[in-house]
Design an enzyme around this catalytic site. Structure first.
Site, PDB file in Angstrom:
ATOM      1  N   GLU A  86     -45.813 -34.938  77.840  1.00  0.00           N
ATOM      2  CA  GLU A  86     -46.116 -34.369  78.814  1.00  0.00           C
ATOM      3  C   GLU A  86     -44.942 -33.938  79.730  1.00  0.00           C
ATOM      4  O   GLU A  86     -43.826 -34.926  79.668  1.00  0.00           O
ATOM      5  CB  GLU A  86     -47.221 -35.068  79.487  1.00  0.00           C
ATOM      6  CG  GLU A  86     -48.546 -35.088  78.963  1.00  0.00           C
ATOM      7  CD  GLU A  86     -49.419 -35.853  79.410  1.00  0.00           C
ATOM      8  OE1 GLU A  86     -50.621 -35.579  78.998  1.00  0.00           O
ATOM      9  OE2 GLU A  86     -49.163 -36.859  80.146  1.00  0.00           O
ATOM     10  N   CYS A 100     -40.340 -33.509  86.545  1.00  0.00           N
ATOM     11  CA  CYS A 100     -40.246 -35.098  86.190  1.00  0.00           C
ATOM     12  C   CYS A 100     -40.283 -34.952  84.634  1.00  0.00           C
ATOM     13  O   CYS A 100     -41.506 -34.392  84.104  1.00  0.00           O
ATOM     14  CB  CYS A 100     -41.676 -35.503  86.664  1.00  0.00           C
ATOM     15  SG  CYS A 100     -41.959 -37.168  85.920  1.00  0.00           S
ATOM     16  N   CYS A 107     -43.630 -44.697  74.625  1.00  0.00           N
ATOM     17  CA  CYS A 107     -42.714 -45.745  75.030  1.00  0.00           C
ATOM     18  C   CYS A 107     -42.727 -46.899  74.460  1.00  0.00           C
ATOM     19  O   CYS A 107     -43.901 -47.264  74.128  1.00  0.00           O
ATOM     20  CB  CYS A 107     -42.933 -45.536  76.719  1.00  0.00           C
ATOM     21  SG  CYS A 107     -41.513 -46.724  77.491  1.00  0.00           S
ATOM     22  N   CYS A 111     -45.038 -51.674  79.971  1.00  0.00           N
ATOM     23  CA  CYS A 111     -45.422 -52.019  81.156  1.00  0.00           C
ATOM     24  C   CYS A 111     -46.822 -52.057  81.434  1.00  0.00           C
ATOM     25  O   CYS A 111     -47.542 -51.115  81.313  1.00  0.00           O
ATOM     26  CB  CYS A 111     -44.901 -51.142  82.218  1.00  0.00           C
ATOM     27  SG  CYS A 111     -42.916 -51.072  82.002  1.00  0.00           S
ATOM     28  N   CYS A 114     -48.627 -49.100  82.877  1.00  0.00           N
ATOM     29  CA  CYS A 114     -48.361 -47.858  82.801  1.00  0.00           C
ATOM     30  C   CYS A 114     -49.077 -47.160  81.349  1.00  0.00           C
ATOM     31  O   CYS A 114     -49.116 -47.865  80.533  1.00  0.00           O
ATOM     32  CB  CYS A 114     -46.950 -47.753  82.563  1.00  0.00           C
ATOM     33  SG  CYS A 114     -46.351 -46.141  82.201  1.00  0.00           S
ATOM     34  N   CYS A 338     -47.212 -40.699  88.529  1.00  0.00           N
ATOM     35  CA  CYS A 338     -46.517 -41.717  87.714  1.00  0.00           C
ATOM     36  C   CYS A 338     -47.022 -42.731  87.069  1.00  0.00           C
ATOM     37  O   CYS A 338     -48.085 -43.297  87.353  1.00  0.00           O
ATOM     38  CB  CYS A 338     -45.915 -42.565  88.944  1.00  0.00           C
ATOM     39  SG  CYS A 338     -44.488 -41.733  89.834  1.00  0.00           S
TER      40      CYS A 338
HETATM   41  N1  SAH Z   1     -39.112 -45.787  81.824  1.00  0.00           N
HETATM   42  C1  SAH Z   1     -38.523 -45.342  83.159  1.00  0.00           C
HETATM   43  C2  SAH Z   1     -39.456 -44.184  83.715  1.00  0.00           C
HETATM   44  C3  SAH Z   1     -40.983 -44.577  83.766  1.00  0.00           C
HETATM   45  S1  SAH Z   1     -41.943 -43.831  84.852  1.00  0.00           S
HETATM   46  C4  SAH Z   1     -38.609 -46.793  84.131  1.00  0.00           C
HETATM   47  O1  SAH Z   1     -39.471 -47.612  83.842  1.00  0.00           O
HETATM   48  O2  SAH Z   1     -38.282 -46.404  85.404  1.00  0.00           O
HETATM   49  C5  SAH Z   1     -41.261 -43.762  86.366  1.00  0.00           C
HETATM   50  C6  SAH Z   1     -41.930 -44.808  87.362  1.00  0.00           C
HETATM   51  O3  SAH Z   1     -43.316 -44.740  87.507  1.00  0.00           O
HETATM   52  C7  SAH Z   1     -41.370 -46.265  87.175  1.00  0.00           C
HETATM   53  O4  SAH Z   1     -40.798 -46.852  87.978  1.00  0.00           O
HETATM   54  C8  SAH Z   1     -42.825 -46.892  86.673  1.00  0.00           C
HETATM   55  O5  SAH Z   1     -42.689 -48.171  86.926  1.00  0.00           O
HETATM   56  C9  SAH Z   1     -43.539 -46.218  87.692  1.00  0.00           C
HETATM   57  N2  SAH Z   1     -45.310 -46.379  86.825  1.00  0.00           N
HETATM   58  C10 SAH Z   1     -45.433 -46.371  85.925  1.00  0.00           C
HETATM   59  N3  SAH Z   1     -46.764 -46.734  85.913  1.00  0.00           N
HETATM   60  C11 SAH Z   1     -47.335 -46.357  87.229  1.00  0.00           C
HETATM   61  C12 SAH Z   1     -48.489 -46.365  87.674  1.00  0.00           C
HETATM   62  N4  SAH Z   1     -49.614 -46.442  87.220  1.00  0.00           N
HETATM   63  N5  SAH Z   1     -48.667 -46.029  89.017  1.00  0.00           N
HETATM   64  C13 SAH Z   1     -47.168 -46.074  89.711  1.00  0.00           C
HETATM   65  N6  SAH Z   1     -46.254 -46.046  89.196  1.00  0.00           N
HETATM   66  C14 SAH Z   1     -46.235 -46.086  87.841  1.00  0.00           C
END
Ligand code: SAH
Length: 346
Positions: A86, A100, A107, A111, A114, A338
Site C-alpha cells: 500500500e 506516505c 514488516c 510492533c 501496528c 499510520c
Molecule cells: N517502520 C517505521 C515506519 C512505520 S509507520 C517506523 O517504525 O517508524 C510510521 C509511524 O506510524 C511509526 O511511528 C509507527 O510507530 C506509527 N504507527 C504504527 N502503527 C500505528 C497505529 N496503529 N496508530 C498510530 N500510529 C502507528
C-alpha cells in the site's frame, strides 16, 4: 526471481554511456511521457528494446480508496512478482501533497499496535518500487487536473522498516532528489531505531540530508520492550548517545531529530511516563516530539487515548520546554492512517 526495473535496464544497456541511463531516469519523471516510444531523447533502437523488455512502471494499480473528505487516497499496488503493498497520498497544510511510501512488503518489526507487523515480512522492495510510488501518484494527479499537482513531501511511514532496506531507500531518495522538485528536508525517514544502521548513516558520505524520525513510543526501557518487541538491551540509553553523535555530525537547524510517540490508552500515556519522556528528551539531542493518537487496528486489544489524556500528556512535555506536535489523523475511514496498512483486500 524478482529483478528490479533498474537492474533490467542496466543489463539491457550494459556498456552504454552513463548519460543514456540518466536520460532514461529523466524521461521516467517527465509527466508528458507515458510509454517508452515517446522518449524522444533516446535512439529508436533503444526505445524498442525498452518497449520489449522493460515495463514503464515497476508497479501497477490493483485498487484505489478515497477518504470521504477527499483529502487522503490509498492505493494497493502490484509488483512484477505479484506481491501487493500500500501507498498513501495525503493533502498537506501547504495545499500540496505528501506521499506516505512503503519500503518493504510487510514488516519484520512486529510492533504490537501496528497492522503491518501482523503480515510478517514478505520481502524488501527494490529501489524502483519505492521510486515508482512517487511516479504512480504523479500519474494519478495528472488524471485529476482539478487537484493541486505538486507532491512536496515524502514520508517513509508506510509499510516496512526503511533502515532494514538501507541501500534501496537511499537510492530512491537520491533519485527523487535528482529528478523531482522535492528538497531533502521535505523527506522524512521514520525508523523503529535500528542502532547499527543509525550508526552507519552517520559515517556514510552518500547518506542524503533528509530528516529522521525515531519511533520511540516509550522512554522506559521495559515499557518499550513490551510495545516494540525488537527493542535491544539498553536501547533507550544507547539511542540517547546516538542522538548526540548525530547532532555533532549531521544535525543542524534544518536537520533536527524527532521522536514519534503513538499514544495507547492506559499503556504508555500515563502522567508518570510523560514525565519520564520529558526528562529523557532533555538528555538527548532531540528537540521535537510528535504524538500520534493510536489508530485502531482490528484484532488488536489497544485503544486510542482520550482527548483529555492526550492534552495532559502534551502539557507535561511542554513543561520540559519540548516542541510538541500532534499528528493529524487522516484516512482512517479507508484504513490508510499510520499503522493501518495491512492489505485487507487480499
Ligand atoms: N517502520 C517505521 C515506519 C512505520 S509507520 C517506523 O517504525 O517508524 C510510521 C509511524 O506510524 C511509526 O511511528 C509507527 O510507530 C506509527 N504507527 C504504527 N502503527 C500505528 C497505529 N496503529 N496508530 C498510530 N500510529 C502507528
Amino acid at each position: 526471481m524478482y529483478k528490479s526495473r533498474k537492474a533490467q535496464i542496466q543489463e539491457l544497456f550494459d556498456g552504454s554511456p552513463s548519460f543514456r541511463l540518466k536520460q532514461i531516469d529523466r524521461a521516467s519523471f517527465d509527466t508528458n511521457i507515458a510509454v517508452w516510444s515517446e522518449v524522444s531523447t533516446l535512439p529508436l533502437d533503444m526505445r524498442s528494446k525498452l518497449e520489449e523488455h522493460v515495463p514503464w512502471m515497476s508497479v501497477k494499480k490493483h485498487s484505489l480508496y478515497q477518504s470521504k473528505n477527499e483529502d487522503t487516497f490509498k492505493a494497493v499496488l502490484e509488483t512484477a512478482d505479484k506481491k501487493y503493498f500500500e501507498t498513501v497520498l495525503m493533502a498537506n497544510s501547504k495545499g500540496q501533497w505528501t506521499i506516505c511510501v512503503s519500503s518493504q512488503i510487510g514488516c519484520a518489526m512486529r510492533c504490537n499496535f501496528c497492522a503491518t507487523g501482523t503480515m510478517g515480512l514478505k520481502r524488501s522492495m527494490g529501489a524502483d518500487e519505492i521510486i515508482d510510488q512517487y511516479r504512480f501518484w504523479k500519474g494519478f494527479l495528472l488524471e485529476h487536473p482539478d487537484f493541486p499537482q505538486r507532491i512536496s513531501n515524502v514520508v517513509f511511514m508506510g509499510m516496512g522498516e526503511p533502515l532494514a532496506n538501507y541501500e534501496n531507500v537511499k537510492e530512491a531518495i537520491h533519485t527523487w532528489l535528482d529528478y523531482t522538485d522535492i528538497g531533502p528536508t521535505k523527506i522524512v525517514v521514520s525508523t523503529v531505531g535500528i542502532l547499527p544502521q543509525l550508526k552507519k548513516l552517520l559515517s556514510d558520505p552518500d547518506w542524503p540530508p533528509v530528516r529522521i524520525a525515531i519511533s520511540l513510543h516509550s522512554a522506559d526501557q521495559k515499557k518499550r520492550e513490551e510495545i516494540v518487541p525488537t527493542t535491544v538491551p539498553e536501547f533507550i540509553k544507547r539511542l540517547a548517545q546516538w542522538s548526540h553523535e548525530y547532532q555533532s555530525t549531521l544535525g543542524n537547524r534544518m536537520h533536527h531529530l524527532t521522536f514519534e510517540y503513538t499514544l495507547i490508552d492506559g499503556v504508555n500515556d500515563t502522567e508518570e511516563l510523560a514525565h519520564e519522556l520529558g526528562q529523557y528528551v532533555k538528555k538527548t539531542a532531540v528537540t521535537k516530539v510528535n504524538v500520534i493518537p493510536l489508530n485502531p487496528v482490528s484484532g488488536k486489544k489497544y485503544t486510542r487515548s482520550g482527548k483529555e489524556r492526550v492534552e495532559r500528556f502534551k502539557e507535561i512535555l511542554r513543561g520540559y520546554d519540548i516542541d510538541v506536535t500532534q499528528r493529524k489523523t487522516m484516512g482512517d475511514d479507508i484504513n490508510a492512517a499510520c499503522g493501518q496498512l495491512a492489505l485487507k483486500s487480499e
